[in-house]
Design a protein around this motif. Sequence first.
Motif, PDB file in Angstrom:
ATOM      1  N   THR A  61    -104.059  -0.673  25.648  1.00  0.00           N
ATOM      2  CA  THR A  61    -102.844  -1.319  26.130  1.00  0.00           C
ATOM      3  C   THR A  61    -102.368  -0.562  27.374  1.00  0.00           C
ATOM      4  OG1 THR A  61    -101.410   0.145  24.847  1.00  0.00           O
ATOM      5  CG2 THR A  61    -102.182  -1.891  23.750  1.00  0.00           C
ATOM      6  N   ALA A  62    -101.353  -1.069  28.028  1.00  0.00           N
ATOM      7  CA  ALA A  62    -100.801  -0.374  29.195  1.00  0.00           C
ATOM      8  C   ALA A  62    -100.328   1.028  28.814  1.00  0.00           C
ATOM      9  CB  ALA A  62     -99.655  -1.179  29.815  1.00  0.00           C
ATOM     10  N   GLU A  63     -99.692   1.157  27.646  1.00  0.00           N
ATOM     11  CA  GLU A  63     -99.213   2.466  27.209  1.00  0.00           C
ATOM     12  C   GLU A  63    -100.384   3.423  26.955  1.00  0.00           C
ATOM     13  OE1 GLU A  63     -98.149  -0.432  25.851  1.00  0.00           O
ATOM     14  OE2 GLU A  63     -96.094  -0.462  26.649  1.00  0.00           O
ATOM     15  N   GLU A  64    -101.452   2.919  26.362  1.00  0.00           N
ATOM     16  CA  GLU A  64    -102.634   3.750  26.110  1.00  0.00           C
ATOM     17  C   GLU A  64    -103.292   4.149  27.429  1.00  0.00           C
ATOM     18  OE1 GLU A  64    -104.867   1.283  23.445  1.00  0.00           O
ATOM     19  OE2 GLU A  64    -103.520   1.690  21.767  1.00  0.00           O
ATOM     20  N   ARG A  65    -103.339   3.233  28.390  1.00  0.00           N
ATOM     21  CA  ARG A  65    -103.897   3.549  29.701  1.00  0.00           C
ATOM     22  C   ARG A  65    -103.064   4.633  30.393  1.00  0.00           C
ATOM     23  NH1 ARG A  65    -106.281  -1.837  32.603  1.00  0.00           N
ATOM     24  NH2 ARG A  65    -107.790  -2.303  30.978  1.00  0.00           N
ATOM     25  N   CYS A  66    -101.745   4.518  30.300  1.00  0.00           N
ATOM     26  CA  CYS A  66    -100.875   5.550  30.893  1.00  0.00           C
ATOM     27  C   CYS A  66    -101.143   6.916  30.267  1.00  0.00           C
ATOM     28  CB  CYS A  66     -99.402   5.171  30.720  1.00  0.00           C
ATOM     29  SG  CYS A  66     -98.862   3.843  31.813  1.00  0.00           S
ATOM     30  N   ALA A  67    -101.365   6.938  28.969  1.00  0.00           N
ATOM     31  CA  ALA A  67    -101.646   8.203  28.290  1.00  0.00           C
ATOM     32  C   ALA A  67    -102.971   8.796  28.758  1.00  0.00           C
ATOM     33  CB  ALA A  67    -101.659   7.998  26.773  1.00  0.00           C
ATOM     34  N   VAL A  68    -103.976   7.960  28.927  1.00  0.00           N
ATOM     35  CA  VAL A  68    -105.263   8.452  29.439  1.00  0.00           C
ATOM     36  C   VAL A  68    -105.059   9.074  30.817  1.00  0.00           C
ATOM     37  CG1 VAL A  68    -107.537   7.744  30.284  1.00  0.00           C
ATOM     38  CG2 VAL A  68    -106.714   6.900  28.076  1.00  0.00           C
ATOM     39  N   LEU A  69    -104.322   8.385  31.683  1.00  0.00           N
ATOM     40  CA  LEU A  69    -104.074   8.908  33.033  1.00  0.00           C
ATOM     41  C   LEU A  69    -103.269  10.208  32.981  1.00  0.00           C
ATOM     42  CD1 LEU A  69    -103.232   5.492  34.705  1.00  0.00           C
ATOM     43  CD2 LEU A  69    -105.296   6.862  35.115  1.00  0.00           C
ATOM     44  N   ALA A  70    -102.297  10.273  32.087  1.00  0.00           N
ATOM     45  CA  ALA A  70    -101.476  11.484  31.962  1.00  0.00           C
ATOM     46  C   ALA A  70    -102.286  12.665  31.446  1.00  0.00           C
ATOM     47  CB  ALA A  70    -100.282  11.224  31.037  1.00  0.00           C
ATOM     48  N   ALA A  71    -103.331  12.397  30.683  1.00  0.00           N
ATOM     49  CA  ALA A  71    -104.153  13.469  30.108  1.00  0.00           C
ATOM     50  C   ALA A  71    -105.159  14.041  31.094  1.00  0.00           C
ATOM     51  CB  ALA A  71    -104.891  12.952  28.873  1.00  0.00           C
ATOM     52  N   LEU A  72    -105.483  13.314  32.145  1.00  0.00           N
ATOM     53  CA  LEU A  72    -106.570  13.724  33.046  1.00  0.00           C
ATOM     54  C   LEU A  72    -106.451  15.147  33.580  1.00  0.00           C
ATOM     55  CD1 LEU A  72    -107.216  10.411  35.024  1.00  0.00           C
ATOM     56  CD2 LEU A  72    -108.490  11.353  33.076  1.00  0.00           C
ATOM     57  N   PRO A  73    -105.266  15.613  34.011  1.00  0.00           N
ATOM     58  CA  PRO A  73    -105.210  16.983  34.534  1.00  0.00           C
ATOM     59  C   PRO A  73    -105.506  18.055  33.475  1.00  0.00           C
ATOM     60  CG  PRO A  73    -103.140  15.815  34.966  1.00  0.00           C
ATOM     61  CD  PRO A  73    -103.992  14.925  34.128  1.00  0.00           C
ATOM     62  N   HIS A  74    -105.451  17.667  32.213  1.00  0.00           N
ATOM     63  CA  HIS A  74    -105.652  18.633  31.124  1.00  0.00           C
ATOM     64  C   HIS A  74    -107.073  18.614  30.571  1.00  0.00           C
ATOM     65  CE1 HIS A  74    -101.329  18.916  31.295  1.00  0.00           C
ATOM     66  NE2 HIS A  74    -101.254  17.611  31.142  1.00  0.00           N
ATOM     67  N   LEU A  75    -107.936  17.795  31.178  1.00  0.00           N
ATOM     68  CA  LEU A  75    -109.301  17.653  30.688  1.00  0.00           C
ATOM     69  C   LEU A  75    -110.288  18.043  31.775  1.00  0.00           C
ATOM     70  CD1 LEU A  75    -108.755  14.184  28.987  1.00  0.00           C
ATOM     71  CD2 LEU A  75    -108.873  16.409  27.847  1.00  0.00           C
ATOM     72  N   ASP A  76    -111.447  18.501  31.364  1.00  0.00           N
ATOM     73  CA  ASP A  76    -112.476  18.949  32.305  1.00  0.00           C
ATOM     74  C   ASP A  76    -113.434  17.800  32.589  1.00  0.00           C
ATOM     75  OD1 ASP A  76    -114.036  20.541  33.897  1.00  0.00           O
ATOM     76  OD2 ASP A  76    -115.106  21.472  32.220  1.00  0.00           O
ATOM     77  N   VAL A  77    -112.988  16.869  33.458  1.00  0.00           N
ATOM     78  CA  VAL A  77    -113.814  15.701  33.763  1.00  0.00           C
ATOM     79  C   VAL A  77    -114.168  15.610  35.243  1.00  0.00           C
ATOM     80  CG1 VAL A  77    -113.071  14.323  31.780  1.00  0.00           C
ATOM     81  CG2 VAL A  77    -111.776  14.204  33.918  1.00  0.00           C
ATOM     82  N   GLY A  78    -113.735  16.559  36.049  1.00  0.00           N
ATOM     83  CA  GLY A  78    -114.037  16.536  37.470  1.00  0.00           C
ATOM     84  C   GLY A  78    -113.598  15.235  38.110  1.00  0.00           C
ATOM     85  N   ASP A  79    -114.438  14.687  38.986  1.00  0.00           N
ATOM     86  CA  ASP A  79    -114.118  13.432  39.672  1.00  0.00           C
ATOM     87  C   ASP A  79    -114.507  12.197  38.857  1.00  0.00           C
ATOM     88  OD1 ASP A  79    -113.162  14.844  41.828  1.00  0.00           O
ATOM     89  OD2 ASP A  79    -114.957  14.582  43.047  1.00  0.00           O
ATOM     90  N   ALA A  80    -115.060  12.397  37.671  1.00  0.00           N
ATOM     91  CA  ALA A  80    -115.602  11.271  36.894  1.00  0.00           C
ATOM     92  C   ALA A  80    -114.547  10.250  36.476  1.00  0.00           C
ATOM     93  CB  ALA A  80    -116.325  11.795  35.654  1.00  0.00           C
TER      94      ALA A  80
END
Length: 193
Positions: A61-80
């Motif tokens: 959902t939009a809320e779940e997508r926002c959470a994924v985006l908010a989590a990105l700086p805390h995860l080791d995913v590089g540019d992926a």
Amino acid sequence: MPRWEREFAAAGRRCRAARTPATPPGTAPPPAEAATAARVLLLHAARADAATLTRLYEHGTAEERCAVLAALPHLDVGDAALPLVEDALRANDTRLVTAAVGPYAAAHLPAHAWRHAVLKCLFTGVPVTAVADLARRARGDAELARMLTDYARERTAAGRDLPDDLPHVLRLTGHPDGAAPPADTPHPPTEEA
């Protein structure tokens, strides 16, 4: 499906259910904020990889997508995870745009895409305070200044008001006075960063 992914999907419902009429105002974050925080914690604890994040984002959902985006700086995913940010920036949902211009975008978006993200904020009414590291990235950016002045010219020519944040961003670029030039002012030469 791992249990934490089921909890990720259920976080919104659980956070809404946890609030009761007896909960004093101001003692707990709104359910959407609490659900985002819970989802970010789940993604961090699970050490979600780019493939998992992409799947959760695409099916969320939009809320779940926002959470994924908010989590990105805390995860080791590089540019992926850049395709997720780029997708959110194409959306008309200001919640997604706001989440997309956070610290991950500041660290990973290329200059051209980042400039367009700033313009998207101005165009959609997302306050530029949402743009992480705005002052550093905008400093001395002549191309961003040119894009902003073009945008200001277009709005002025159409008889529309300029966004309140536009002069502030122009000042950050080093543009004189933070004011857009009149419509008949020629474009200054610029270099792409």
